[in-house]
Design a protein around this motif. Sequence first.
Motif, PDB file in Angstrom:
ATOM      1  N   THR A 236      40.263  36.835  38.070  1.00 15.61           N
ATOM      2  CA  THR A 236      39.325  37.880  38.430  1.00 15.61           C
ATOM      3  C   THR A 236      38.340  38.057  37.289  1.00 15.61           C
ATOM      4  OG1 THR A 236      40.990  39.037  39.739  1.00 15.61           O
ATOM      5  CG2 THR A 236      39.082  40.319  39.043  1.00 15.61           C
TER       6      THR A 236
ATOM      7  N   ALA B 106      34.006  43.230  40.793  1.00 13.05           N
ATOM      8  CA  ALA B 106      34.945  42.171  40.450  1.00 13.05           C
ATOM      9  C   ALA B 106      34.741  40.992  41.384  1.00 13.05           C
ATOM     10  CB  ALA B 106      36.377  42.677  40.573  1.00 13.05           C
TER      11      ALA B 106
ATOM     12  N   MET C 268      36.987  37.792  42.599  1.00 13.85           N
ATOM     13  CA  MET C 268      38.343  37.253  42.594  1.00 13.85           C
ATOM     14  C   MET C 268      38.375  35.898  43.279  1.00 13.85           C
ATOM     15  SD  MET C 268      40.291  40.749  43.616  1.00 13.85           S
ATOM     16  CE  MET C 268      38.912  41.401  44.545  1.00 13.85           C
TER      17      MET C 268
END
Length: 160
Positions: free
Chosen positions: A8, A104, A106
């Motif tokens: 991440t 974020a 991921m």
Amino acid sequence: MRRGLSRTGSVGMEVSTKRIFWSEEAARIYGYPPGTEPTPDLILQRSHPDDVNLLKDVLKRAAQGGSDFDLEHRLLMPDGSIKHLRDLARCLRDEAGNEEVVGAIMDITERKVAEEAIRRSEAYLAEAQRISHTGSFGCKASSGEMFWSEEDLSHFWIRP
């Protein structure tokens, strides 16, 4: 090469300047060396052709501020491999009214590959049961719920 444990990375955009920033792990996920300055073109270069318009729209919304998002998309890497990503972002405003989109990235490729393998395995099992005229069933002991394969149901003239 050191990799993030969770795969991440963090990403953000200053809304007033449209400047994008990301962590070293985010750069790695995209296949760029750490320290690479992200730009919309650099991001779109790696986007899967079927997902380019989706990413263009997300970048445009981020540049306008005020828009949170949660999306999955793919990257087409230079070696031809495909990565699956999930992007989450939120628009934040400080006391002075400055907006910043932070989020974020991921890498969910392993999960997507596993999900596809399960779907493929289920399809093969269903086809094998259909061809061999066999079925399967199960029972969830805690609730008494019964599970029957389509082929097993057809033996009892029950159509799902």
